[in-house]
Design a protein around this motif. Structure first.
Motif, PDB file in Angstrom:
ATOM      1  N   LEU A  87       0.833  -1.208   0.000  1.00 51.97           N
ATOM      2  CA  LEU A  87       0.000   0.000   0.000  1.00 51.97           C
ATOM      3  C   LEU A  87       0.868   1.257   0.000  1.00 51.97           C
ATOM      4  O   LEU A  87       0.545   2.249  -0.670  1.00 51.97           O
ATOM      5  N   VAL A  88       1.979   1.224   0.748  1.00 50.57           N
ATOM      6  CA  VAL A  88       2.901   2.363   0.763  1.00 50.57           C
ATOM      7  C   VAL A  88       3.497   2.569  -0.625  1.00 50.57           C
ATOM      8  O   VAL A  88       3.572   3.703  -1.136  1.00 50.57           O
ATOM      9  N   GLU A  89       3.910   1.487  -1.265  1.00 50.43           N
ATOM     10  CA  GLU A  89       4.460   1.580  -2.620  1.00 50.43           C
ATOM     11  C   GLU A  89       3.423   2.120  -3.604  1.00 50.43           C
ATOM     12  O   GLU A  89       3.730   2.938  -4.469  1.00 50.43           O
ATOM     13  N   ALA A  90       2.197   1.650  -3.467  1.00 50.87           N
ATOM     14  CA  ALA A  90       1.128   2.106  -4.353  1.00 50.87           C
ATOM     15  C   ALA A  90       0.867   3.593  -4.181  1.00 50.87           C
ATOM     16  O   ALA A  90       0.623   4.314  -5.152  1.00 50.87           O
ATOM     17  N   ASP A  91       0.938   4.056  -2.939  1.00 46.90           N
ATOM     18  CA  ASP A  91       0.740   5.480  -2.681  1.00 46.90           C
ATOM     19  C   ASP A  91       1.835   6.310  -3.352  1.00 46.90           C
ATOM     20  O   ASP A  91       1.552   7.372  -3.938  1.00 46.90           O
ATOM     21  N   LEU A  92       3.062   5.832  -3.316  1.00 48.04           N
ATOM     22  CA  LEU A  92       4.164   6.544  -3.975  1.00 48.04           C
ATOM     23  C   LEU A  92       3.979   6.565  -5.495  1.00 48.04           C
ATOM     24  O   LEU A  92       4.268   7.574  -6.153  1.00 48.04           O
ATOM     25  N   ILE A  93       3.498   5.468  -6.058  1.00 44.72           N
ATOM     26  CA  ILE A  93       3.250   5.421  -7.503  1.00 44.72           C
ATOM     27  C   ILE A  93       2.182   6.425  -7.893  1.00 44.72           C
ATOM     28  O   ILE A  93       2.323   7.159  -8.884  1.00 44.72           O
ATOM     29  N   LEU A  94       1.094   6.474  -7.124  1.00 43.92           N
ATOM     30  CA  LEU A  94       0.025   7.424  -7.432  1.00 43.92           C
ATOM     31  C   LEU A  94       0.526   8.860  -7.337  1.00 43.92           C
ATOM     32  O   LEU A  94       0.215   9.703  -8.199  1.00 43.92           O
ATOM     33  N   ARG A  95       1.322   9.158  -6.319  1.00 46.41           N
ATOM     34  CA  ARG A  95       1.887  10.516  -6.192  1.00 46.41           C
ATOM     35  C   ARG A  95       2.769  10.845  -7.385  1.00 46.41           C
ATOM     36  O   ARG A  95       2.750  11.977  -7.899  1.00 46.41           O
ATOM     37  N   ASP A  96       3.541   9.868  -7.843  1.00 44.04           N
ATOM     38  CA  ASP A  96       4.413  10.085  -8.995  1.00 44.04           C
ATOM     39  C   ASP A  96       3.597  10.388 -10.252  1.00 44.04           C
ATOM     40  O   ASP A  96       3.954  11.275 -11.044  1.00 44.04           O
ATOM     41  N   ILE A  97       2.504   9.656 -10.442  1.00 44.51           N
ATOM     42  CA  ILE A  97       1.657   9.881 -11.616  1.00 44.51           C
ATOM     43  C   ILE A  97       0.993  11.258 -11.569  1.00 44.51           C
ATOM     44  O   ILE A  97       1.006  12.008 -12.549  1.00 44.51           O
ATOM     45  N   LEU A  98       0.423  11.591 -10.421  1.00 40.27           N
ATOM     46  CA  LEU A  98      -0.315  12.852 -10.303  1.00 40.27           C
ATOM     47  C   LEU A  98       0.595  14.077 -10.366  1.00 40.27           C
ATOM     48  O   LEU A  98       0.141  15.177 -10.695  1.00 40.27           O
ATOM     49  N   SER A  99       1.877  13.899 -10.061  1.00 40.49           N
ATOM     50  CA  SER A  99       2.817  15.031 -10.094  1.00 40.49           C
ATOM     51  C   SER A  99       3.534  15.140 -11.435  1.00 40.49           C
ATOM     52  O   SER A  99       4.447  15.957 -11.583  1.00 40.49           O
ATOM     53  N   ALA A 100       3.109  14.360 -12.420  1.00 42.10           N
ATOM     54  CA  ALA A 100       3.809  14.349 -13.714  1.00 42.10           C
ATOM     55  C   ALA A 100       3.582  15.622 -14.516  1.00 42.10           C
ATOM     56  O   ALA A 100       4.368  15.931 -15.413  1.00 42.10           O
TER      57      ALA A 100
END
Length: 335
Positions: A87-100
């Motif tokens: 879940l922590v990894e998934a949260d980091l992935i989502l943040r990376d996508i939204l900050s693109a």
């Protein structure tokens, strides 16, 4: 010969047996001497749902062996840690996508994660939680963006599915019973499509009037799902949903009952239409007697389930996007 009554195993019996067998296989592998429980917890995480935790709890309650209890406790701990870390990894992935940056850049980032297979159940859970938070905060732009990402994920996953699984996914997502039944008419090998597997779709007569033709929906494609595949896929879905939350299991059971009823309706109407055509031919044939009976074509299928519109009614009571549960085959990551 025994006079005891025979009992038929229904979908619920099959589902319970399937899930128990799955949980037993995973637990047996983790209990083997020398097993790397930490690594296996990560590898098997998509299969270790709430039902697996409950399965371990039952084992803990039923054994008096201190060594076995210790090992079972370790397995439960490692599975929970693997779930938290994912879940922590998934949260980091989502943040990376939204900050693109702009939407196109976000789509590019998401496509990269999709191709690498990093978008999983944990990511969908995090995405849904963020959508709910944005709705609560009334941030409409963020809601639209994240729902768009959900749609892209769904479309990507659809490309990986077998025809019967893809059809069931589309049917479960559709709220309109008329559209669902038209999709079944176009995709399932019944009626005019009975021997057209893999061929292009045909326009279908309306069940209300054979002179009204419903045009093909190109996006759905041609007929490629047999009745047997349809029913077997429903059975698999019911089996793999066992172990989820009570609400989700109840919801998918209700949806599947409606879909099976709609399948039987389509089968029945295709038979009725063929019988009517045969009657018409018989009545216009000069060689036939005025007292001749119609063709003995018969339809088969289960009785229609009560409450046909239950799916549409229930879907309007809740948000279409909600917390998702993975089943190991990717059936439900977007239901």
């Amino acid at each position: 010969m025994s006079d005891s009554p025979k009992t038929e195993s229904g979908p619920g019996d099959f589902s319970e047996a399937f899930v128990n067998h799955k949980n037993k296989i995973i637990l047996d592998e983790m209990m083997k001497p020398g097993a790397n429980v930490s690594s296996m917890a990560v590898d098997y995480l998509n299969y270790c749902d709430e039902g697996f935790n409950a399965f371990i709890d039952e084992k803990l309650a039923s054994t008096n062996n201190s060594t076995e209890k210790k090992k079972l406790g370790r397995i439960r701990y490692e599975v929970n840690m693997a779930r938290r870390n994912r879940l922590v990894e998934a949260d980091l992935i989502l943040r990376d996508i939204l900050s693109a940056g702009a939407l196109k850049q976000m789509e590019g980032k998401l496509n990269g994660y999709l191709r690498r297979g990093e978008i999983d159940m944990a990511f969908m859970v995090i995405l849904q939680l963020n959508i709910e938070d944005a709705i609560t905060a009334n941030v409409s732009t963020a809601v639209q963006v994240m729902r768009h990402l959900t749609t892209l994920i769904t479309e990507f996953q659809d490309q990986l599915m077998s025809p019967p699984v893809l059809l069931l996914r589309r049917l479960v997502r559709e709220n309109d019973p008329n559209i669902r039944k038209q999709m079944i008419r176009q995709k399932v090998l019944v009626g005019q499509n009975a021997d057209r597997a893999g061929k292009e779709a045909l326009a279908t007569p309306s069940p209300q009037c054979e002179h009204i033709v419903v045009q093909v929906v190109e996006e759905w494609g041609g007929p490629d799902v047999s009745v047997e595949e349809f029913r077997a896929t429903v059975k698999d879905i019911l089996a793999q949903m066992q172990g989820g939350s009570e609400r989700d299991v109840e919801e998918i059971q209700e949806k599947c009952a409606v879909l099976l009823a709609e399948l039987e309706q389509v089968i029945s109407e295709s038979g009725d239409r063929r019988e009517a055509q045969q009657k018409s031919v018989s009545s216009t044939d000069p060689s036939s007697s005025s007292t001749s009976t119609s063709s003995s074509f018969s339809t088969e299928g289960l009785p229609l389930a009560e409450g046909e519109s239950a799916m549409g009614d229930r879907e309007t009571e809740r948000e279409t996007e909600r917390e998702t549960h993975d089943d190991g085959e990717g059936y439900f990551t977007m239901l």
